[in-house]
Design a protein around this motif. Structure first.
Motif, mmCIF file in Angstrom:
data_model
loop_
_atom_site.group_PDB
_atom_site.id
_atom_site.type_symbol
_atom_site.label_atom_id
_atom_site.label_comp_id
_atom_site.label_asym_id
_atom_site.label_seq_id
_atom_site.Cartn_x
_atom_site.Cartn_y
_atom_site.Cartn_z
ATOM 1 N N LEU A 71 1.059 -0.793 -0.093
ATOM 2 C CA LEU A 71 -0.173 0.021 -0.022
ATOM 3 C C LEU A 71 0.873 1.389 -0.485
ATOM 4 C CD1 LEU A 71 -2.428 1.849 0.042
ATOM 5 C CD2 LEU A 71 -3.093 0.721 2.877
ATOM 6 N N ARG A 72 0.840 1.867 -1.260
ATOM 7 C CA ARG A 72 2.172 3.252 -1.284
ATOM 8 C C ARG A 72 1.379 4.750 -0.856
ATOM 9 N NH1 ARG A 72 3.649 7.422 -4.574
ATOM 10 N NH2 ARG A 72 6.015 7.208 -5.102
ATOM 11 N N LEU A 73 1.231 5.531 -0.097
ATOM 12 C CA LEU A 73 0.355 6.361 0.129
ATOM 13 C C LEU A 73 1.163 7.137 -0.463
ATOM 14 C CD1 LEU A 73 -1.294 5.539 4.046
ATOM 15 C CD2 LEU A 73 -2.085 5.647 1.803
ATOM 16 N N GLU A 74 0.866 8.557 -0.873
ATOM 17 C CA GLU A 74 2.092 9.620 -1.344
ATOM 18 C C GLU A 74 0.815 11.167 -0.613
ATOM 19 O OE1 GLU A 74 3.995 11.794 -4.790
ATOM 20 O OE2 GLU A 74 2.624 9.814 -5.660
ATOM 21 N N ARG A 75 1.312 11.857 -0.043
ATOM 22 C CA ARG A 75 0.562 13.450 -0.439
ATOM 23 C C ARG A 75 1.315 13.970 -0.619
ATOM 24 N NH1 ARG A 75 -2.788 14.413 3.410
ATOM 25 N NH2 ARG A 75 -3.283 12.423 4.633
ATOM 26 N N SER A 76 0.420 15.127 -1.722
ATOM 27 C CA SER A 76 0.985 15.746 -1.891
ATOM 28 C C SER A 76 1.375 17.207 -2.057
ATOM 29 C CB SER A 76 0.181 16.028 -3.693
ATOM 30 O OG SER A 76 -0.754 16.514 -3.250
ATOM 31 N N ALA A 77 2.386 18.555 -2.215
ATOM 32 C CA ALA A 77 2.665 19.116 -1.963
ATOM 33 C C ALA A 77 1.584 20.387 -0.966
ATOM 34 C CB ALA A 77 3.487 20.209 -2.337
ATOM 35 N N ASP A 78 0.298 20.088 -1.908
ATOM 36 C CA ASP A 78 -0.668 20.838 -1.234
ATOM 37 C C ASP A 78 -1.691 20.123 -0.183
ATOM 38 O OD1 ASP A 78 -1.726 18.840 -3.044
ATOM 39 O OD2 ASP A 78 -2.930 20.238 -4.238
ATOM 40 N N GLY A 79 -0.956 19.046 0.798
ATOM 41 C CA GLY A 79 -1.923 17.724 1.065
ATOM 42 C C GLY A 79 -2.971 17.399 0.784
ATOM 43 N N GLN A 80 -2.841 16.752 -0.597
ATOM 44 C CA GLN A 80 -3.856 15.461 -1.326
ATOM 45 C C GLN A 80 -3.224 14.322 -0.975
ATOM 46 O OE1 GLN A 80 -7.005 16.776 -2.197
ATOM 47 N NE2 GLN A 80 -6.564 18.632 -2.418
ATOM 48 N N LEU A 81 -4.461 13.965 -0.560
ATOM 49 C CA LEU A 81 -3.515 12.261 -0.357
ATOM 50 C C LEU A 81 -3.800 10.787 -1.606
ATOM 51 C CD1 LEU A 81 -2.365 9.945 1.938
ATOM 52 C CD2 LEU A 81 -4.637 9.816 2.481
ATOM 53 N N ARG A 82 -3.433 10.007 -2.223
ATOM 54 C CA ARG A 82 -3.590 9.356 -2.774
ATOM 55 C C ARG A 82 -2.713 8.048 -2.057
ATOM 56 N NH1 ARG A 82 -2.477 14.323 -6.030
ATOM 57 N NH2 ARG A 82 -3.878 14.109 -7.174
ATOM 58 N N ALA A 83 -3.391 7.079 -3.088
ATOM 59 C CA ALA A 83 -2.458 5.115 -2.549
ATOM 60 C C ALA A 83 -2.968 4.737 -3.736
ATOM 61 C CB ALA A 83 -4.076 4.941 -1.451
ATOM 62 N N LEU A 84 -1.963 3.626 -4.443
ATOM 63 C CA LEU A 84 -2.020 3.072 -4.555
ATOM 64 C C LEU A 84 -1.951 1.524 -4.045
ATOM 65 C CD1 LEU A 84 -1.124 1.744 -7.538
ATOM 66 C CD2 LEU A 84 1.803 2.082 -6.975
ATOM 67 N N ILE A 85 -2.713 0.663 -4.466
ATOM 68 C CA ILE A 85 -3.002 -0.964 -3.734
ATOM 69 C C ILE A 85 -2.221 -1.247 -5.155
ATOM 70 C CG2 ILE A 85 -4.728 -2.505 -3.290
ATOM 71 C CD1 ILE A 85 -6.242 -0.076 -2.109
ATOM 72 N N THR A 86 -1.344 -2.328 -4.796
ATOM 73 C CA THR A 86 -0.897 -3.483 -5.689
ATOM 74 C C THR A 86 -0.057 -4.768 -4.687
ATOM 75 O OG1 THR A 86 1.128 -1.042 -6.071
ATOM 76 C CG2 THR A 86 1.688 -3.879 -6.819
ATOM 77 N N ASP A 87 -0.964 -6.131 -5.513
ATOM 78 C CA ASP A 87 -0.355 -6.945 -5.185
ATOM 79 C C ASP A 87 0.636 -7.512 -5.963
ATOM 80 O OD1 ASP A 87 -1.747 -9.572 -3.902
ATOM 81 O OD2 ASP A 87 -2.046 -10.268 -5.164
ATOM 82 N N ILE A 88 1.254 -8.522 -5.189
ATOM 83 C CA ILE A 88 2.624 -8.718 -5.977
ATOM 84 C C ILE A 88 2.045 -10.174 -6.603
ATOM 85 C CG2 ILE A 88 5.155 -9.358 -5.433
ATOM 86 C CD1 ILE A 88 4.948 -7.308 -2.921
ATOM 87 N N LYS A 89 2.769 -10.427 -7.640
ATOM 88 C CA LYS A 89 1.979 -11.610 -8.198
ATOM 89 C C LYS A 89 3.572 -12.461 -8.551
ATOM 90 C CE LYS A 89 -1.851 -12.751 -7.033
ATOM 91 N NZ LYS A 89 -2.454 -13.675 -6.238
ATOM 92 N N SER A 90 3.788 -13.641 -9.081
ATOM 93 C CA SER A 90 5.282 -14.104 -9.512
ATOM 94 C C SER A 90 5.031 -15.059 -10.719
ATOM 95 C CB SER A 90 6.353 -15.120 -9.081
ATOM 96 O OG SER A 90 5.203 -16.121 -7.870
ATOM 97 N N SER A 91 3.336 -14.193 -11.592
ATOM 98 C CA SER A 91 2.885 -15.541 -12.356
ATOM 99 C C SER A 91 4.230 -14.388 -13.795
ATOM 100 C CB SER A 91 1.830 -14.632 -12.321
ATOM 101 O OG SER A 91 1.938 -14.020 -12.523
ATOM 102 N N ARG A 92 3.991 -15.096 -14.839
ATOM 103 C CA ARG A 92 4.503 -13.923 -15.657
ATOM 104 C C ARG A 92 3.635 -13.825 -16.833
ATOM 105 N NH1 ARG A 92 9.333 -15.507 -16.134
ATOM 106 N NH2 ARG A 92 10.430 -17.267 -14.251
#
Length: 779
Positions: A141-162
């Motif tokens: 779960l990547r959380l990032e708050r921009s310089a103007d205070g806005q919060l964004r999230a990137l939800i990522t699942d890790i798969k060892s698949s091709r």
């Protein structure tokens, strides 16, 4: 013991528990409602219901588990070195039994300063949505708050698949809905939640993608490096998010969702069917025992789910009922067919195959001990692709049995085998046999390792063909050659391996000499035994893998070594015994696949993880295998292919054109440039396409019509010219006369190998349609 209905009661708050991984697996298992119900019951109760039933959960292959863990560990180390990160699972004393991280996650999100990024590994979410308690661990779960205070999230699942798959995208969409609901409930303002899959991607040297596919891969590679600093993977940002959110509602959170229906339906009414997908299902032992105790239709070989559904709707629920559907059993002095027989005979999709399915049911019931007669073949199925061989037809035929083994961790071939058997005068000769088995020195981690294996194996196999082939009637080095695989998967492995190294292989081996000859296009050069078995044979067991079919045909797997015991796990462990019943032995584990489990190869290479000092050793069943045992077993598999092939008579209707055998002593490279190598490889692909076209047309007319390969037409005399009608009537009279002559000959000479007519008789029955023009009506 739990209720036989395996209920899914709601808890005190009126909710039922489900995990995003459950739904992902549900999709992977072709939306098997039986799986989903058992998974929901396990959440509501526990796994004890399996032990109470006398079965165990299907274990995930240990190599697959460790490969996924290794890729996750690599990703975590890379990300942690680049940005601030926290592993919430590692902080817990008991990672499996820990509580949810909802409060911690909310606090971290609210406290994240402007302009900063925080990556959380394995945050555990638990959120109630629409009567369901969803619980799961997010890989990243990547959380990032921009310089103007806005919060964004990137939800990522890790798969060892091709590659990234639909079920992966659906899983992260569930996490998105959970995180959005949690933040809304706790008052965390967020402007965007994006979902993504970080997957391992294609192996180095994989078959080239199209320009568009390569552009997408390049974009995903750049995204993985930009977002996480990962150079060893690909990051696919999930597009069409609204479609996946709608799927979440249809599957779980909507008012008429599939999960709600599955949770409340009577267990016995949920559709299920036993197929190859069951090999990887947690509950396959449960379903096989349940089916065996009830004589369920799923036990019938080669029955499809749609056909089973049609039979159930007609009131036919067991293999015994299907076996007596035709009315072959006498009752009160007369045959009494099942009342559903007539309706089923005209019902899609079961109608065209009804007689075949009845015959299969009879064969299965005979196998189980019922006093019933059944054929061991499927009548009226046309001709197979295996060539016939005797002193007159294909007398010096060379059969080449091929077995390829795949390392799915590196997506490369690691072992290849060929058994080359030549005939002389229509008979196999002991001195005309060669076995070629080549095993990589270790896991095929590089393209060079696979290329070296392929070059050695191809050259030695071609040499073996040249050595065992008897000269033709003119004394020339020519012989018809036929390749025999167990299934198309192994042919596809070999073709993909050739594609990855086409320039080297076509330039350094005599393969081009073969694939560009007319004989390679003249008739099918390859047979897939599983297809021949499905079309022509009436074997009674459910899982018709190489190991099971050969054992049924009394092939001695233990010649030389106790291979059945050494390679028992996930290959020969498919028999169980019921506590009650007249026929207690049954198929107790789904083993549809024929590939050797990869753990045996890694054990032979000494590449398995060390045995733990305490606790269960998941690799224990594989550790005794050596390279010599693995190669010996592979050679035995080739002999099993030969043994199965001998159960087929061969197709007398096709005579194979002979190949000119190469002079290996004078062989020189053919592909001097990449352009020439590409041209030669296109020739191979064209040959494969033509082979598939011819194979489809070997089927009998009624099968070709049903598959859409042929049109159905009708001949009517009223549409024809008078001369055509007269000639056709005369042709029919002569054919009927021929049949009378043949019957009379058989009566007079019952032991004769073939029918011989006199010169006068041949003149009387000869007929031809040459030059005849007929009008046919399309049906």
């Amino acid at each position: 013991m739990g209720s036989p209905d395996y209920p899914v009661p709601a808890n005190a708050q009126g909710v039922r528990q489900i995990a995003p991984t459950d739904v992902s697996q549900f999709i992977r298992l072709e939306q098997c409602e039986r799986y989903l119900r058992l998974r929901l019951h396990e959440h509501a109760a526990n796994r004890q219901f399996l032990r109470d039933y006398g079965v165990a959960p299907q274990a995930i292959p240990p190599l697959l588990t460790r490969a996924g863990a290794a890729f996750e560990s690599l990703v975590e180390r890379t990300i942690s070195a680049m940005v601030k990160s926290v592993n919430l699972a590692a902080e817990a004393a008991d990672a499996a039994a820990r509580a949810d991280d909802n409060a911690r996650l909310v606090a971290l999100a609210q406290q994240l300063p402007a302009g900063e990024v925080l990556v959380l590994f394995q945050p555990r979410l638990q959120v109630a949505l629409s009567g369901w308690l969803l619980r799961g661990d997010v890989d990243i779960l990547r959380l990032e708050r921009s310089a103007d205070g806005q919060l964004r999230a990137l939800i990522t699942d890790i798969k060892s698949s091709r590659s990234a798959k639909v079920e992966h995208r659906l899983q992260v969409t569930f996490y998105r809905e959970m995180l959005a609901a949690l933040f809304q409930r706790e008052g965390v303002a967020i402007i965007d939640i994006t979902t993504a899959i970080l997957y391992q991607g294609p192996a180095e040297g994989a078959i080239g993608a199209t320009a568009q596919e390569q552009a997408e891969l390049d974009t995903q590679r750049a995204a993985a490096e930009e977002q996480f600093g990962v150079c060893e993977g690909y990051l696919e940002i999930v597009a069409e998010v609204d479609n996946y959110r709608s799927a979440v509602q249809d599957l779980v959170t909507g008012p008429n969702s599939a999960a709600a229906r599955v949770a409340t339906a009577a267990f016995g009414t949920l559709p299920f069917h036993l197929t190859a997908k069951c090999d990887g299902c947690l509950y396959n032992e449960f379903c096989l025992k349940w089916a065996a105790e009830r004589d369920d239709l799923s036990l019938l070989p080669h029955l499809t789910a749609n056909e089973k559904g049609a039979l159930l709707r007609a009131g036919v629920r067991t293999t015994r009922e299907l076996a007596t559907l035709r009315g072959d059993e006498e009752k009160d002095g007369a045959l009494s067919p099942h009342p559903a027989h007539h309706d089923l005979a005209t019902t899609w999709p079961v109608g065209p195959r009804l007689d075949e399915l009845i015959e299969r049911a009879r064969r299965y019931r005979k196998f189980k001990g019922d006093p019933i007669e059944a054929l061991n073949y499927i009548p009226s199925k046309g001709y197979g692709s295996l060539p016939y061989c005797d002193a007159q037809q294909n007398p010096n035929l060379v059969r080449v049995y091929i077995d390829a083994q795949h390392d799915y961790l590196h997506d490369r071939i690691y072992m290849l085998g060929a058994l080359v058997v030549g005939c002389e005068g229509g008979e196999e000769q002991p001195e005309r046999r060669r076995s070629v088995v080549r095993l990589a020195a270790g896991p095929p981690e590089t393209p060079e390792a696979e290329r070296h294996l392929l070059l050695r194996w191809i050259f030695e196999t071609v040499r073996a063909i040249a050595e065992v082939a008897a000269p033709d009637a003119e004394g020339k080095p020519r012989a018809p050659i036929h390749l025999i695989f167990f299934d198309r998967f192994e042919q596809r492995l070999l073709l993909q391996g050739l594609a990855r190294h086409m320039a080297a292989i076509l330039g350094a081996t005599p393969l081009y000499d073969f694939v560009t000859q007319l004989a390679a296009f003249d008739s099918p050069v390859a047979t897939f035994l599983d297809q021949e078995i499905r079309e022509l044979k009436n074997y009674p067991m459910l899982c018709q893998s190489l190991q099971a079919v050969a054992a049924y045909l009394r092939f001695d797997w233990n010649a030389g070594q106790p291979y059945r015991e050494i390679f028992r796990t996930r290959l020969f462990d498919f028999w169980g015994k019921l506590e009650t019943g007249d026929s207690p032995w049954y198929t107790n584990r789904a083993r549809f696949g024929s590939q050797i489990p990869l753990e045996y190869a890694y054990a032979a290479w000494g590449a398995l993880a060390p045995a733990p000092t305490k606790g269960k050793d998941d690799d224990a069943p594989y550790r005794r295998v050596t390279t010599a045992l693995l190669q010996g077993f592979h050679a035995r598999r080739l002999e099993a292919l030969e043994h199965i092939t001998h159960d087929f008579a061969g197709n007398r209707q096709t005579e194979k054109r002979a190949f000119d055998l190469p002079d290996l002593a004078t062989f020189s490279q053919k592909a001097h440039t990449l352009a020439q190598a590409l041209d030669e490889f296109v020739t191979i692909e064209r040959h494969v396409a033509i082979n598939a076209w011819k194979t489809a047309r070997l089927a009998p007319p009624e099968r070709r019509v049903l598959s859409g390969d042929s049109l159905l037409v009708r001949y009517r005399e009223m549409d024809q010219d008078p001369a055509v009608v007269a000639q056709n009537r005369e042709n029919r009279r002569r054919q009927e006369l021929r049949e009378e002559y043949v019957a009379a000959f058989r009566t007079t000479y019952p032991d004769a190998e073939r029918v011989t007519l006199s010169k006068e008789q041949r003149a009387a029955v000869g007929w031809s349609s040459e030059g005849l023009q007929v009008r046919l009506r399309l049906e």
